[in-house]
Design an enzyme around this catalytic site. Sequence first.
Site, PDB file in Angstrom:
ATOM      1  N   VAL A 174      24.575   0.271  57.328  1.00 18.80           N
ATOM      2  CA  VAL A 174      23.981   1.615  57.339  1.00 18.80           C
ATOM      3  C   VAL A 174      24.700   2.518  58.346  1.00 18.80           C
ATOM      4  O   VAL A 174      25.128   3.627  58.017  1.00 18.80           O
ATOM      5  CB  VAL A 174      22.466   1.531  57.664  1.00 18.80           C
ATOM      6  CG1 VAL A 174      21.880   2.918  57.873  1.00 18.80           C
ATOM      7  CG2 VAL A 174      21.734   0.797  56.550  1.00 18.80           C
TER       8      VAL A 174
ATOM      9  N   TYR B 229       9.138  -7.657  60.881  1.00 15.05           N
ATOM     10  CA  TYR B 229      10.061  -6.526  60.746  1.00 15.05           C
ATOM     11  C   TYR B 229       9.273  -5.238  60.489  1.00 15.05           C
ATOM     12  O   TYR B 229       9.522  -4.204  61.114  1.00 15.05           O
ATOM     13  CB  TYR B 229      11.017  -6.808  59.585  1.00 15.05           C
ATOM     14  CG  TYR B 229      12.009  -5.711  59.333  1.00 15.05           C
ATOM     15  CD1 TYR B 229      13.216  -5.678  60.021  1.00 15.05           C
ATOM     16  CD2 TYR B 229      11.754  -4.694  58.411  1.00 15.05           C
ATOM     17  CE1 TYR B 229      14.135  -4.673  59.790  1.00 15.05           C
ATOM     18  CE2 TYR B 229      12.667  -3.687  58.184  1.00 15.05           C
ATOM     19  CZ  TYR B 229      13.858  -3.683  58.873  1.00 15.05           C
ATOM     20  OH  TYR B 229      14.766  -2.677  58.652  1.00 15.05           O
TER      21      TYR B 229
ATOM     22  N   PRO C  16      14.222   3.987  53.879  1.00 16.94           N
ATOM     23  CA  PRO C  16      14.959   3.697  52.644  1.00 16.94           C
ATOM     24  C   PRO C  16      14.455   2.448  51.937  1.00 16.94           C
ATOM     25  O   PRO C  16      13.963   1.516  52.559  1.00 16.94           O
ATOM     26  CB  PRO C  16      16.396   3.496  53.120  1.00 16.94           C
ATOM     27  CG  PRO C  16      16.309   3.126  54.552  1.00 16.94           C
ATOM     28  CD  PRO C  16      15.007   3.677  55.090  1.00 16.94           C
TER      29      PRO C  16
END
Length: 315
Positions: A16, A137, A164
């Site tokens: 990313v 996460y 995203p």
Amino acid sequence: MLKTDRIYVAGHRGMVGSAICRALIREGFSNVVTRTHRELDLLDPKAVREFYETEKPDVAIIAAARVGGIGANSAANALFLYENEMIAMNTVWAAAEAGVKRLLFLGSTCIYPRMAPQPIPESALLTSELEKTNEGYALAKISGLKLCEFLRRDRGLCYHSLMPTNLYGPGDNYDTVNGHVLPTMIRKFETARMNGDATVPLWGSGSPLREFLHVDDLASACLFALSLDNPPDLMNVGSGEEVSIRHLAETIKSATGCTAEISWDSSKPDGTPRKLCDTSLIRSLGWRPEISLEAGIVRIVADYRRELKEGTIRL
Ligand code: GDP
């Protein structure tokens, strides 16, 4: 964001962060500040604070994270929570303390509840239980986006977040145990083709539904979000194209030219049954993805072959 702004990209070596750096340079933002993991440990609050105080960036983009697929996450929720929480708290809090005026925080649509309405709107956040396979996460990313929201409210700082959907692109991790499904499938089909294997083992039932976005489209969404004077606190970024894992497998199989049979291993987890994000908010403001899944897969197979040949591939 001005072309002359000093822009810190945290995680610039990742898939990313490197896509964001490419997009920034292409658009004429030449004052990009980066640090490798060795130069700056984002788990260390003091080091991060000193970095911001010395470098004084105008803008920070937080693309650093410990990431992994369903296998890596479900085996190490504690690690994913700890490291991602520390990275989020350190990079966002120290930026505010050092007077960074604008910050974009990146997460993932796994922050949303397991049984969220589909397509998932931003308003589904914290309405019910998270998916267990990547709860650590998700909790860390929720903390990070909330810290941005609170700093904006408490101190008037323009800190905001993008979530995203499943990403893929150059520089991805092709580890077949810990990686995400799309790069893992590329590697499995390519390896089977090269070895002439009869079968390709894939996980779960093939029925879960997912959405995939090329990382260059995410990078364009980041620049778009940073161009807004008054961006929403939280925006989803996705392609809007929903496919089953089975369809994904067939598409990748045909793009690689592999002729092996697929065998589904039901002892492996399916994860959340459906994960399509509602992107009407960012679309209503003027952003659109440009790379279809089919075209993106053709590109990524070529990238995989190039990275393998050059020896730069992450396996
Ligand atoms: P998720 O989207 O957060 O669940 O994570 P992944 O990117 O790892 O995608 C997981 C989905 O792909 C699950 O439904 C898996 O059962 C399915 N899948 C099929 N084969 C594989 C594989 O080889 N690796 C991974 N990671 N997932 C696979």
